[in-house]
Design an enzyme around this catalytic site. Sequence first.
Site, PDB file in Angstrom:
ATOM      1  N   HIS A 258      37.176  35.873  42.182  1.00  0.00           N
ATOM      2  CA  HIS A 258      37.867  36.729  41.213  1.00  0.00           C
ATOM      3  C   HIS A 258      36.990  36.937  39.983  1.00  0.00           C
ATOM      4  O   HIS A 258      36.811  38.076  39.517  1.00  0.00           O
ATOM      5  CB  HIS A 258      39.207  36.074  40.835  1.00  0.00           C
ATOM      6  CG  HIS A 258      39.954  36.775  39.742  1.00  0.00           C
ATOM      7  ND1 HIS A 258      41.182  37.359  39.930  1.00  0.00           N
ATOM      8  CD2 HIS A 258      39.636  36.991  38.433  1.00  0.00           C
ATOM      9  CE1 HIS A 258      41.585  37.905  38.786  1.00  0.00           C
ATOM     10  NE2 HIS A 258      40.660  37.693  37.860  1.00  0.00           N
ATOM     11  N   GLU A 259      36.450  35.829  39.441  1.00  0.00           N
ATOM     12  CA  GLU A 259      35.644  35.944  38.215  1.00  0.00           C
ATOM     13  C   GLU A 259      34.367  36.743  38.471  1.00  0.00           C
ATOM     14  O   GLU A 259      33.974  37.575  37.647  1.00  0.00           O
ATOM     15  CB  GLU A 259      35.321  34.557  37.651  1.00  0.00           C
ATOM     16  CG  GLU A 259      36.527  33.755  37.184  1.00  0.00           C
ATOM     17  CD  GLU A 259      37.459  34.522  36.268  1.00  0.00           C
ATOM     18  OE1 GLU A 259      36.990  35.384  35.499  1.00  0.00           O
ATOM     19  OE2 GLU A 259      38.682  34.271  36.333  1.00  0.00           O
TER      20      GLU A 259
ATOM     21  N   CYS B 170      45.352  38.008  36.079  1.00  0.00           N
ATOM     22  CA  CYS B 170      44.104  38.268  35.366  1.00  0.00           C
ATOM     23  C   CYS B 170      44.433  38.493  33.900  1.00  0.00           C
ATOM     24  O   CYS B 170      45.379  39.215  33.587  1.00  0.00           O
ATOM     25  CB  CYS B 170      43.412  39.499  35.952  1.00  0.00           C
ATOM     26  SG  CYS B 170      41.861  39.903  35.124  1.00  0.00           S
TER      27      CYS B 170
ATOM     28  N   HIS C 152      34.534  40.499  38.423  1.00  0.00           N
ATOM     29  CA  HIS C 152      34.475  41.138  37.101  1.00  0.00           C
ATOM     30  C   HIS C 152      33.054  41.605  36.781  1.00  0.00           C
ATOM     31  O   HIS C 152      32.864  42.590  36.058  1.00  0.00           O
ATOM     32  CB  HIS C 152      34.931  40.168  36.006  1.00  0.00           C
ATOM     33  CG  HIS C 152      36.420  40.028  35.873  1.00  0.00           C
ATOM     34  ND1 HIS C 152      37.230  41.055  35.443  1.00  0.00           N
ATOM     35  CD2 HIS C 152      37.250  38.979  36.099  1.00  0.00           C
ATOM     36  CE1 HIS C 152      38.492  40.636  35.404  1.00  0.00           C
ATOM     37  NE2 HIS C 152      38.538  39.377  35.803  1.00  0.00           N
TER      38      HIS C 152
END
Length: 179
Positions: A143-144, A101, A147
């Site tokens: 994953h994105e 990341c 955020h």
Amino acid sequence: MAVRPILKMGTPSLMQPSVPLPREQFGSRALSKLLDDMKQTMVAAHGAGLAAPQIGENVRLVIFEVRENPRYPGVVVPFTVLINPVISVIGEAREAGWEGCLSVPGMRGEVTRPAKIRYTGFDEHGEPIDRTVEGFHARVVQHECDHLDGVLYPMRMTDMSRFGFTEILFPDLAPYDDD
Ligand code: NI
């Protein structure tokens, strides 16, 4: 257009949930400028994806792209702008895979995630996106989008013995840092 500083883990705003992008901002000049900054920032950092909160904008907006790359052999994900995303998990299959990341520079860790997902949302013009994907594509999107809920991948890890410095774990990947 500008490469913006990427916030690092420990910054309180990275752990806060982001707000949906208001409808009236689709197609706006402000959005276009933010996206230009994000793309330049992602490319400059050799990232596979970037979420708006990583440059201090707590709106539900991510970009990602995986080109032919020795780090991810055989994986190509088209450049995508994904706004106000919704993810639904398909099936029971889970997969462990290594992640990095840009907000956790120099590190990689193994994260187990759903292997197949459907994601929906909008592009920068407000056109709907609806894709069903698996493998690394599914991992990048999850994953994105994490955020946007204030979640960084180490918070998803279950085995901290599978966490370490990229240069030690993957010496061949040395020129690249992160996702
Ligand atoms: Ni990240």
